[in-house]
Design an enzyme around this catalytic site. Structure first.
Site, short mmCIF file in Angstrom:
data_model
loop_
_atom_site.label_atom_id
_atom_site.label_comp_id
_atom_site.label_asym_id
_atom_site.label_seq_id
_atom_site.Cartn_x
_atom_site.Cartn_y
_atom_site.Cartn_z
N SER A 9 0.84 -1.20 0.00
CA SER A 9 0.00 0.00 0.00
C SER A 9 0.88 1.24 0.00
O SER A 9 1.59 1.52 0.97
CB SER A 9 -0.89 0.01 1.24
OG SER A 9 -1.50 1.28 1.36
N HIS A 34 -1.33 -1.29 -4.20
CA HIS A 34 -2.58 -0.91 -3.53
C HIS A 34 -2.60 0.61 -3.32
O HIS A 34 -1.66 1.18 -2.77
CB HIS A 34 -2.67 -1.64 -2.20
CG HIS A 34 -3.98 -1.49 -1.49
ND1 HIS A 34 -5.10 -2.23 -1.80
CD2 HIS A 34 -4.36 -0.65 -0.48
CE1 HIS A 34 -6.09 -1.89 -1.01
NE2 HIS A 34 -5.68 -0.91 -0.20
N ASP A 36 -4.82 3.77 -1.80
CA ASP A 36 -5.91 4.11 -0.87
C ASP A 36 -6.40 5.53 -1.12
O ASP A 36 -5.66 6.50 -0.93
CB ASP A 36 -5.40 4.03 0.57
CG ASP A 36 -5.21 2.60 1.01
OD1 ASP A 36 -6.14 1.79 0.83
OD2 ASP A 36 -4.11 2.27 1.52
N MET A 38 -8.98 8.34 0.12
CA MET A 38 -9.82 8.74 1.27
C MET A 38 -10.34 10.16 1.06
O MET A 38 -9.59 11.04 0.65
CB MET A 38 -8.97 8.72 2.55
CG MET A 38 -8.33 7.38 2.82
SD MET A 38 -7.29 7.48 4.27
CE MET A 38 -6.60 5.82 4.29
N HIS A 67 -8.51 1.31 -3.87
CA HIS A 67 -9.46 1.11 -2.77
C HIS A 67 -10.11 2.45 -2.47
O HIS A 67 -9.48 3.34 -1.90
CB HIS A 67 -8.65 0.58 -1.56
CG HIS A 67 -9.44 0.40 -0.31
ND1 HIS A 67 -8.82 0.21 0.91
CD2 HIS A 67 -10.77 0.38 -0.07
CE1 HIS A 67 -9.74 0.08 1.85
NE2 HIS A 67 -10.93 0.19 1.29
N MET A 69 -12.26 4.73 -0.47
CA MET A 69 -12.93 4.97 0.82
C MET A 69 -13.62 6.32 0.71
O MET A 69 -13.24 7.30 1.35
CB MET A 69 -11.87 4.95 1.95
CG MET A 69 -11.39 3.55 2.26
SD MET A 69 -9.83 3.53 3.17
CE MET A 69 -8.67 3.57 1.80
N MET A 138 -11.52 -5.44 5.65
CA MET A 138 -10.73 -4.49 6.45
C MET A 138 -10.39 -5.13 7.80
O MET A 138 -11.29 -5.54 8.54
CB MET A 138 -11.49 -3.18 6.67
CG MET A 138 -11.72 -2.34 5.43
SD MET A 138 -10.25 -1.98 4.47
CE MET A 138 -9.22 -1.13 5.67
N ASP A 176 -6.81 -6.18 4.33
CA ASP A 176 -6.25 -4.84 4.31
C ASP A 176 -6.19 -4.24 5.72
O ASP A 176 -7.23 -4.01 6.34
CB ASP A 176 -7.11 -3.95 3.41
CG ASP A 176 -6.48 -2.60 3.14
OD1 ASP A 176 -5.32 -2.39 3.54
OD2 ASP A 176 -7.15 -1.77 2.52
C1 DX5 Z 1 -6.40 1.78 5.68
C2 DX5 Z 1 -5.97 1.45 4.28
C3 DX5 Z 1 -4.90 0.41 4.20
C4 DX5 Z 1 -3.59 0.83 4.77
C5 DX5 Z 1 -2.86 -0.40 5.20
O1 DX5 Z 1 -7.50 2.63 5.64
O2 DX5 Z 1 -7.06 0.99 3.53
O3 DX5 Z 1 -4.71 -0.03 2.86
O4 DX5 Z 1 -2.79 1.54 3.85
O5 DX5 Z 1 -1.73 0.00 5.88
P1 DX5 Z 1 -1.06 -0.86 7.02
O6 DX5 Z 1 -0.59 -2.12 6.36
O7 DX5 Z 1 0.02 0.02 7.51
O8 DX5 Z 1 -2.13 -1.16 8.05
ZN ZN Z 2 -6.64 -0.05 1.49
#
Ligand code: DX5
Ligand code: ZN
Length: 218
Positions: A9, A34, A36, A38, A67, A69, A138, A176
């Protein structure tokens, strides 16, 4: 058992050196990148947007696993597809019209995933599991990297594996949040196919070696 799919990620990477970080992933045994996204609404944090995804795509030699969010993902999936996403996951908790969202993602030629928060039961997926390519389970509350792995995840993964087998779905199970070498083998045993790892990879001084160790799990 086949080897797991490893998806570092980039949320945990050094954004000031994104090209170098993506090239590290290219040179490693990782399978996906990956990404993320947000929005500060669905989750209490803002990460990156389309220009960053485009920049990652310019250097990445591996598929981008995006991903989302975010609320109203239907407004943005086409743009993320254009920015280079190969897989797009949306959150069941953010999508009252999940079936429509999945069809939209698939119509663009992307693989479609559904992410579920820690409190969300896998039974929520009963009526969509046959239509999707991936379930992102998650193992932390979404919004931040480097959080503690929630142990209840193992049970959910086992239930999800059963649901997938019973329904004849070919969906992959992705984990994740908080993944590391302490929990990865048990996650694999429970039925996980894809391991996302942010902090565990990027806080290491030898990230490629960490990726190799995760990949070598059976
Ligand atoms: C959290 C993200 C994850 C995050 C994982 O909201 O969706 O993908 O980057 O990071 P680690 O492996 O550090 O928990
Ligand atoms: Zn993620």
């Amino acid at each position: 058992m086949t080897k797991p799919i490893i998806a570092p990620s980039i949320l945990a990477s050094d954004f000031a050196n994104l090209e170098r970080e993506v090239k590290m992933i290219n040179d490693s045994q990782a399978d996906w990148v990956h990404v993320d996204i947000m929005d500060g609404v669905f989750v209490p944090n803002i990460s990156m947007g389309l220009p960053v995804v485009e920049a990652v795509k310019r250097h990445a030699q591996k598929p981008l696993d995006v991903h989302l969010m975010i609320v109203h993902p239907e407004r943005y999936v086409e743009a993320f597809h254009k920015a280079g996403a190969a897989i797009i996951s949306v959150h069941v908790e953010a999508c009252p019209h999940l079936h429509r969202n999945i069809q939209q993602i698939k119509s663009l030629g992307c693989k479609a995933g559904v992410a579920i928060n820690p409190h969300t039961s896998v039974t929520e997926l009963e009526n969509i599991i046959a239509d999707i390519d991936l379930v992102c389970v998650m193992a932390v509350n979404p919004g931040f990297g480097a959080q503690k792995f929630i142990e209840h995840t193992y049970l959910k993964v086992k239930k999800l594996r059963q649901l997938i087998t019973e329904s004849g779905s070919s969906a992959l199970i992705e984990i994740d949040g908080g993944v590391n070498l302490q929990n990865a083998a048990s996650l694999r045993e429970a039925g996980a196919d894809v391991l996302v790892a942010g902090n565990f990879v990027f806080s290491s001084s030898t990230p490629k070696e960490v990726i190799r160790q995760l990949k070598e799990l059976h």
